[in-house]
Design a protein around this motif. Structure first.
Motif, short mmCIF file in Angstrom:
data_model
loop_
_atom_site.label_atom_id
_atom_site.label_comp_id
_atom_site.label_asym_id
_atom_site.label_seq_id
_atom_site.Cartn_x
_atom_site.Cartn_y
_atom_site.Cartn_z
N ARG A 70 0.83 -1.21 0.00
CA ARG A 70 0.00 0.00 0.00
C ARG A 70 0.87 1.26 0.00
O ARG A 70 0.50 2.28 -0.60
CB ARG A 70 -0.95 0.01 1.20
N LYS A 165 -2.75 6.90 1.19
CA LYS A 165 -2.65 7.17 2.63
C LYS A 165 -1.66 8.32 2.81
O LYS A 165 -0.47 8.12 3.06
CB LYS A 165 -2.20 5.90 3.37
N TYR A 169 -4.17 14.31 7.21
CA TYR A 169 -5.29 13.70 7.94
C TYR A 169 -6.10 14.74 8.71
O TYR A 169 -6.91 14.37 9.58
CB TYR A 169 -4.77 12.60 8.89
N GLU A 198 -16.03 4.80 4.22
CA GLU A 198 -15.18 4.21 5.26
C GLU A 198 -15.24 5.13 6.46
O GLU A 198 -15.89 6.17 6.43
CB GLU A 198 -13.74 4.10 4.75
N PRO A 200 -12.98 7.57 9.28
CA PRO A 200 -11.82 8.44 9.10
C PRO A 200 -10.48 7.71 9.26
O PRO A 200 -9.49 8.10 8.65
CB PRO A 200 -11.99 9.51 10.18
N THR A 201 -10.45 6.67 10.08
CA THR A 201 -9.18 5.92 10.25
C THR A 201 -9.43 4.41 10.27
O THR A 201 -8.68 3.67 10.92
CB THR A 201 -8.44 6.34 11.55
N ALA A 202 -10.45 3.95 9.58
CA ALA A 202 -10.75 2.50 9.61
C ALA A 202 -11.62 2.12 8.43
O ALA A 202 -12.27 2.97 7.81
CB ALA A 202 -11.48 2.14 10.91
N GLY A 224 -8.17 -1.21 3.31
CA GLY A 224 -7.55 -1.54 4.59
C GLY A 224 -6.86 -2.90 4.54
O GLY A 224 -7.41 -3.87 4.03
N THR A 225 -5.65 -2.95 5.12
CA THR A 225 -4.96 -4.24 5.22
C THR A 225 -5.71 -5.16 6.20
O THR A 225 -5.74 -6.37 6.01
CB THR A 225 -3.51 -4.05 5.72
N THR A 226 -6.31 -4.57 7.22
CA THR A 226 -7.03 -5.38 8.22
C THR A 226 -8.28 -5.99 7.60
O THR A 226 -8.60 -7.16 7.82
CB THR A 226 -7.41 -4.51 9.44
N SER A 262 -5.53 -1.44 11.61
CA SER A 262 -4.33 -2.14 12.09
C SER A 262 -4.12 -2.06 13.59
O SER A 262 -3.53 -2.96 14.17
CB SER A 262 -3.10 -1.56 11.40
#
Ligand code: PLP
Length: 296
Positions: A70, A165, A169, A198, A200-202, A224-226, A262
């Motif tokens: 990413r 990314k 922010y 999505e 703001p941070t997830a 998201g990687t998660t 993450s």
């Protein structure tokens, strides 16, 4: 945010193709509490750079490859030089070795550098992670917030850098403050034409019957990687997963929902705006046990 306990300056490889096995002479460990950047840094002046936050559990950095992939994707969107995969992998390994027991976070940062400077600036830090025990176990209330663009914006206006990314922010943090003002813990962004994006941070994962669904990452959101990891886990457990366009109106008919990222891992959502959602405590605990186990 806990202060960094370790910081490593990286002299980025000149080319992503550079054939080299050992990058140790391109790293310089620095005092994480001492000033280190030039005042001309474009990362601080304009937020012009990209980053990754990698979860570390008991010294194991999670999903490093997915984060490096990413980082390269963000670099391409931002016209930054392609990060040398092996160099960043080695920097991550050095930072991971500095992490103590429990949950930590490694940040990888690639800035455009100093204005008119010769090269990008790069560094990595390691710090103990914030405590996410409460959101993971008790659930979170979220509100929907209009992101201010429609679902065609990413394609129409790539200079908005949606899907990268970036270090900018401030908007995401303003949305979190607005959510707090409205009495919620977090937010879900929606487009002006009524599509779910999505947090703001997830990333957002919904359970609709027996299917697990997340908004299709068509550029308007950061994949998201998660979320990718959770989908692989759910598929291995025999569940159906899907990327699809989620109309905002569908949020109210979700059987369950989670924000995943993450560091927080999986936080079950107990309410979206006025709609109360049931929290499956045992299922969520299973998800978080999976996310806390070593993952590559
Ligand atoms: N979307 C946004 C906007 C994010 O900032 C993040 C993580 O910070 C995510 C999604 C989730 O990404 P990941 O699961 O890789 O942490």
């Amino acid at each position: 945010m806990v202060a960094a306990r370790f910081a490593l300056l990286i002299t980025p490889a000149e080319s992503a193709d550079e054939e080299r096995a050992d990058f140790s002479d391109s790293f310089r460990s620095i005092d994480p509490n001492a000033p280190a950047l030039s005042v001309g840094e474009l990362s601080t002046q304009r937020g012009d750079g990209i980053f990754e936050s990698i979860g570390v559990v008991d010294g194991h950095a999670q999903e490093v490859e997915a984060h490096l992939q990413r980082l390269a994707h963000s670099a391409a969107l931002c016209d930054l030089p392609t990060p040398h995969r092996e160099q960043w992998r080695q920097a991550t390994a050095i930072a991971a070795a500095e992490c103590g027991p429990g949950e930590w976070v490694i940040k990888l940062i690639l800035s455009r550098g100093v204005e008119k400077g010769p090269a990008p600036t790069a560094w990595t830090t390691a710090a103990p992670a914030a405590d996410f025990e409460k959101p993971r176990t008790q659930g979170i209330r979220v509100v929907t917030l209009d992101r201010g663009y429609d679902s065609g914006a990413a394609e129409r206006s790539p200079w908005l850098l949606l899907g990268a990314k970036t270090l900018s922010y401030a908007v995401n943090m303003a949305a979190l403050r607005e959510a707090h003002r409205r009495g919620a813990d977090d937010a879900i962004f929606t487009t002006t034409d009524g599509v779910v994006l999505e947090a703001p941070t997830a990333s957002l994962i919904l359970r609709l019957g027996d299917r697990f669904v997340t908004p299709a990452p068509r550029g308007g959101i950061l994949q998201g990687t998660t979320q990718i990891s959770v989908f692989a886990h759910l598929e291995a457990e025999g569940f159906e997963t899907a990327y699809q366009t989620v109309p905002t109106a569908d949020l109210a008919r979700a059987d369950a929902a989670w924000l995943v990222s993450s560091l927080r891992l999986a936080a079950p959502i107990s309410a979206i705006d006025e709609t109360v959602l049931s929290v499956d405590t045992a299922f969520t605990a299973g998800l978080n046990a999976y996310l806390l186990a070593p993952r590559d």
